[in-house]
Enzyme design. Sequence first.
Site, mmCIF file in Angstrom:
data_model
loop_
_atom_site.group_PDB
_atom_site.id
_atom_site.type_symbol
_atom_site.label_atom_id
_atom_site.label_comp_id
_atom_site.label_asym_id
_atom_site.label_seq_id
_atom_site.Cartn_x
_atom_site.Cartn_y
_atom_site.Cartn_z
ATOM 1 N N LYS A 113 53.783 19.086 46.562
ATOM 2 C CA LYS A 113 53.177 19.324 45.246
ATOM 3 C C LYS A 113 53.886 18.453 44.216
ATOM 4 C CE LYS A 113 51.463 23.674 43.595
ATOM 5 N NZ LYS A 113 51.836 24.916 42.918
HETATM 6 C C1 E4P Z 1 49.338 27.027 41.859
HETATM 7 O O1 E4P Z 1 49.548 26.116 42.618
HETATM 8 C C2 E4P Z 1 50.006 27.198 40.557
HETATM 9 O O2 E4P Z 1 51.350 26.944 40.666
HETATM 10 C C3 E4P Z 1 49.730 28.560 40.017
HETATM 11 O O3 E4P Z 1 48.396 28.943 40.295
HETATM 12 C C4 E4P Z 1 50.129 28.734 38.573
HETATM 13 O O4 E4P Z 1 49.650 29.970 38.103
HETATM 14 P P1 E4P Z 1 50.153 30.653 36.757
HETATM 15 O O5 E4P Z 1 49.475 30.021 35.599
HETATM 16 O O6 E4P Z 1 49.761 32.101 36.920
HETATM 17 O O7 E4P Z 1 51.648 30.466 36.704
#
Ligand code: E4P
Length: 222
Positions: free
Chosen positions: A90
């Site tokens: 990522k």
């Molecule tokens: C996914 O890969 C993201 O890191 C995640 O959905 C972030 O979500 P949040 O806005 O609830 O922190």
Amino acid sequence: MKLFLDTANVEHVAEVAAWGVLDGVTTNPTLVAKEGKDGSQSSPQTFKETVLKMCALVPCVSAQVTAADTEGMQKQAIEYSKWHKHVVVKVPMTIEGLKTLKFCSQKGIKTNTTLVFSLPQAILAAKAGASIISPFVGRIDDIGENGMELIGQIMEAWAHYKFSTEVLVASVRHPDHVIEAARLGAHISTIPYEVFKKLPLHPLTDTGIKRFMDDWEKVKKS
Ligand code: E4P
């Protein structure tokens, strides 16, 4: 649509994977830190162990780089990709991140671009060779805009071109986000554990089961 769990909790991954519907997991430093507070994760080494345990349960696990510079991101991308073939690296949607996406695509390393908030960002990440892009719908809703509108824009643009990049709906807050993601043809939704557990539920299923059970009792007594 593929369904991912948005978590760094291995027990939750094992529980939902056992339902037979889980296609992957997304983690991020915040989710990892949250598990650390419960004493289960406390170092980058235990993060690696967590990712490896998840890789044994599902075919796609996003592990986020923590470096901000291109060289550091690329070094971490190479390291993570060697952990397990199910690892997807990522990478944040920055210029350094774009360079890292290109580097990874040339090396055959799978990537997920995180923190995507606009169509131009989505297009840039796809052109740089991202395997997945993650637009954050909940955080857009949080600032009073409509996160799902961005998914609509991206899917509309994707229909015109031959991007192989999958669109992952991230920052999901409730089942309606999952419903909209499916209706718009998004490839993946990553869903927090508490929201995931709501997906199999419907009050009419519960009352229907109760009625069947009650009627079967009458058959048994007749
Ligand atoms: C996914 O890969 C993201 O890191 C995640 O959905 C972030 O979500 P949040 O806005 O609830 O922190």
